[in-house]
Design a protein around this motif. Sequence first.
Motif, PDB file in Angstrom:
ATOM      1  N   TYR A 172       7.544  -3.033  -8.122  1.00 36.01           N
ATOM      2  CA  TYR A 172       7.764  -2.088  -9.221  1.00 36.01           C
ATOM      3  C   TYR A 172       7.651  -2.786 -10.571  1.00 36.01           C
ATOM      4  CZ  TYR A 172      10.257   0.856 -12.531  1.00 36.01           C
ATOM      5  OH  TYR A 172      10.609   1.572 -13.644  1.00 36.01           O
ATOM      6  N   PHE A 173       8.282  -3.956 -10.689  1.00 35.73           N
ATOM      7  CA  PHE A 173       8.219  -4.696 -11.944  1.00 35.73           C
ATOM      8  C   PHE A 173       6.787  -5.120 -12.256  1.00 35.73           C
ATOM      9  CE2 PHE A 173      12.781  -6.136 -10.886  1.00 35.73           C
ATOM     10  CZ  PHE A 173      13.304  -4.998 -11.479  1.00 35.73           C
ATOM     11  N   ASN A 174       6.044  -5.540 -11.239  1.00 35.75           N
ATOM     12  CA  ASN A 174       4.646  -5.913 -11.450  1.00 35.75           C
ATOM     13  C   ASN A 174       3.823  -4.724 -11.932  1.00 35.75           C
ATOM     14  OD1 ASN A 174       4.395  -8.695 -10.995  1.00 35.75           O
ATOM     15  ND2 ASN A 174       4.367  -8.436  -8.786  1.00 35.75           N
ATOM     16  N   THR A 175       4.129  -3.546 -11.394  1.00 36.16           N
ATOM     17  CA  THR A 175       3.429  -2.338 -11.838  1.00 36.16           C
ATOM     18  C   THR A 175       3.718  -2.057 -13.303  1.00 36.16           C
ATOM     19  OG1 THR A 175       3.513  -1.396  -9.604  1.00 36.16           O
ATOM     20  CG2 THR A 175       3.124   0.133 -11.421  1.00 36.16           C
ATOM     21  N   ARG A 176       4.966  -2.233 -13.712  1.00 39.01           N
ATOM     22  CA  ARG A 176       5.323  -2.025 -15.119  1.00 39.01           C
ATOM     23  C   ARG A 176       4.598  -3.022 -16.022  1.00 39.01           C
ATOM     24  NH1 ARG A 176       9.940   0.961 -16.394  1.00 39.01           N
ATOM     25  NH2 ARG A 176       9.127   0.691 -18.505  1.00 39.01           N
ATOM     26  N   ILE A 177       4.486  -4.259 -15.573  1.00 40.65           N
ATOM     27  CA  ILE A 177       3.793  -5.283 -16.363  1.00 40.65           C
ATOM     28  C   ILE A 177       2.319  -4.935 -16.522  1.00 40.65           C
ATOM     29  CG2 ILE A 177       3.065  -7.706 -16.402  1.00 40.65           C
ATOM     30  CD1 ILE A 177       5.719  -8.345 -14.937  1.00 40.65           C
ATOM     31  N   GLN A 178       1.689  -4.512 -15.435  1.00 39.28           N
ATOM     32  CA  GLN A 178       0.273  -4.132 -15.496  1.00 39.28           C
ATOM     33  C   GLN A 178       0.064  -2.934 -16.422  1.00 39.28           C
ATOM     34  OE1 GLN A 178      -0.890  -3.495 -11.421  1.00 39.28           O
ATOM     35  NE2 GLN A 178      -0.562  -5.638 -10.850  1.00 39.28           N
ATOM     36  N   ARG A 179       0.976  -1.975 -16.353  1.00 43.76           N
ATOM     37  CA  ARG A 179       0.882  -0.799 -17.221  1.00 43.76           C
ATOM     38  C   ARG A 179       1.047  -1.195 -18.693  1.00 43.76           C
ATOM     39  NH1 ARG A 179      -1.471   3.449 -19.044  1.00 43.76           N
ATOM     40  NH2 ARG A 179      -0.092   4.973 -20.030  1.00 43.76           N
ATOM     41  N   ALA A 180       2.000  -2.097 -18.953  1.00 45.09           N
ATOM     42  CA  ALA A 180       2.209  -2.563 -20.327  1.00 45.09           C
ATOM     43  C   ALA A 180       0.972  -3.291 -20.840  1.00 45.09           C
ATOM     44  CB  ALA A 180       3.422  -3.486 -20.386  1.00 45.09           C
ATOM     45  N   ALA A 181       0.328  -4.084 -19.988  1.00 43.67           N
ATOM     46  CA  ALA A 181      -0.891  -4.790 -20.393  1.00 43.67           C
ATOM     47  C   ALA A 181      -2.003  -3.803 -20.740  1.00 43.67           C
ATOM     48  CB  ALA A 181      -1.343  -5.731 -19.278  1.00 43.67           C
ATOM     49  N   GLN A 182      -2.111  -2.717 -19.979  1.00 45.80           N
ATOM     50  CA  GLN A 182      -3.115  -1.691 -20.277  1.00 45.80           C
ATOM     51  C   GLN A 182      -2.835  -1.009 -21.610  1.00 45.80           C
ATOM     52  OE1 GLN A 182      -2.891   0.858 -16.861  1.00 45.80           O
ATOM     53  NE2 GLN A 182      -4.087  -0.504 -15.551  1.00 45.80           N
ATOM     54  N   ILE A 183      -1.557  -0.714 -21.874  1.00 50.69           N
ATOM     55  CA  ILE A 183      -1.182  -0.078 -23.137  1.00 50.69           C
ATOM     56  C   ILE A 183      -1.479  -1.009 -24.310  1.00 50.69           C
ATOM     57  CG2 ILE A 183       0.763   0.780 -24.496  1.00 50.69           C
ATOM     58  CD1 ILE A 183       1.996   1.763 -21.871  1.00 50.69           C
ATOM     59  N   ILE A 184      -1.169  -2.286 -24.138  1.00 48.61           N
ATOM     60  CA  ILE A 184      -1.445  -3.255 -25.195  1.00 48.61           C
ATOM     61  C   ILE A 184      -2.941  -3.319 -25.491  1.00 48.61           C
ATOM     62  CG2 ILE A 184      -1.462  -5.728 -25.727  1.00 48.61           C
ATOM     63  CD1 ILE A 184       1.236  -5.907 -24.225  1.00 48.61           C
ATOM     64  N   GLU A 185      -3.745  -3.386 -24.446  1.00 56.00           N
ATOM     65  CA  GLU A 185      -5.197  -3.438 -24.636  1.00 56.00           C
ATOM     66  C   GLU A 185      -5.702  -2.180 -25.338  1.00 56.00           C
ATOM     67  OE1 GLU A 185      -9.305  -4.126 -22.010  1.00 56.00           O
ATOM     68  OE2 GLU A 185      -7.338  -3.971 -21.023  1.00 56.00           O
ATOM     69  N   LYS A 186      -5.129  -1.034 -24.966  1.00 58.21           N
ATOM     70  CA  LYS A 186      -5.530   0.237 -25.570  1.00 58.21           C
ATOM     71  C   LYS A 186      -5.280   0.233 -27.080  1.00 58.21           C
ATOM     72  CE  LYS A 186      -4.085   5.114 -25.385  1.00 58.21           C
ATOM     73  NZ  LYS A 186      -3.191   6.061 -24.679  1.00 58.21           N
ATOM     74  N   TYR A 187      -4.099  -0.205 -27.487  1.00 59.77           N
ATOM     75  CA  TYR A 187      -3.752  -0.159 -28.901  1.00 59.77           C
ATOM     76  C   TYR A 187      -4.462  -1.236 -29.711  1.00 59.77           C
ATOM     77  CZ  TYR A 187      -0.260   3.474 -28.528  1.00 59.77           C
ATOM     78  OH  TYR A 187       0.367   4.683 -28.352  1.00 59.77           O
ATOM     79  N   THR A 188      -4.582  -2.422 -29.150  1.00 55.04           N
ATOM     80  CA  THR A 188      -5.266  -3.477 -29.895  1.00 55.04           C
ATOM     81  C   THR A 188      -6.745  -3.148 -30.070  1.00 55.04           C
ATOM     82  OG1 THR A 188      -5.549  -4.718 -27.813  1.00 55.04           O
ATOM     83  CG2 THR A 188      -3.669  -5.302 -29.213  1.00 55.04           C
ATOM     84  N   THR A 189      -7.347  -2.523 -29.072  1.00 54.94           N
ATOM     85  CA  THR A 189      -8.744  -2.099 -29.194  1.00 54.94           C
ATOM     86  C   THR A 189      -8.882  -1.017 -30.264  1.00 54.94           C
ATOM     87  OG1 THR A 189      -9.168  -2.604 -26.866  1.00 54.94           O
ATOM     88  CG2 THR A 189     -10.735  -1.149 -27.974  1.00 54.94           C
TER      89      THR A 189
END
Length: 208
Positions: A172-189
């Motif tokens: 579950y924690f790994n899933t949250r980390i992956q989701r956070a990484a996707q959100i970060i990439e979305k906003y920085t892009t």
Amino acid sequence: MEKIFYSGGVLMFPLLLCSIISLTVILERSLFWIGVGMKRNRKVVEQVFDLCLKEDWEGVQRVTAGSKSYIARILLSGVMHRQYSPIKAMELAAADEIFSMQRFMNILDTIITIAPLLGILGTVVGIIETFDMLGTSGIDNPQAVTGGIAKALITTASGLAIAIMTVFPYNYFNTRIQRAAQIIEKYTTSFEIDQDRRLSCPGDDHEA
């Protein structure tokens, strides 16, 4: 429970330590992610994009000053280094955020691996002792032999239980980390596109 614990032999003590460490890390990470959810502030992120389009850099610093959103912190890093390398600055800030999210995950991973191995080791040691007793006393007391094997299996059951208890929150924690990484990439892009092409800020589907 106390009788069962001591029946498992000396390897029950490191297994107990593994369970305590696992539970402690799970509670700490759960509180961490609850805090991340409570600090989410989409309005602040939207304001950052609006102010960036207007090139109101002081306004960006003002609205992000009291925000604890990890997205806001990353975007602020890009704004602060806009004249040099904002993308690199956001990448470094994002790496720091991901690092904090991954904290203690290696401990859970180790426990998932080592707990069943300790359990199997305890069972092997118990079976060796049982066969040693069988070789000494023969089969005059078969109940003692079967009882010894049953006790030896306690460590395996305990090790598997600890691993199972740990693997679900770990995933579950790994899933949250992956989701956070996707959100970060979305906003920085989006930030990079807005700065390069002066496009309108993203819509309401953003998260922070």
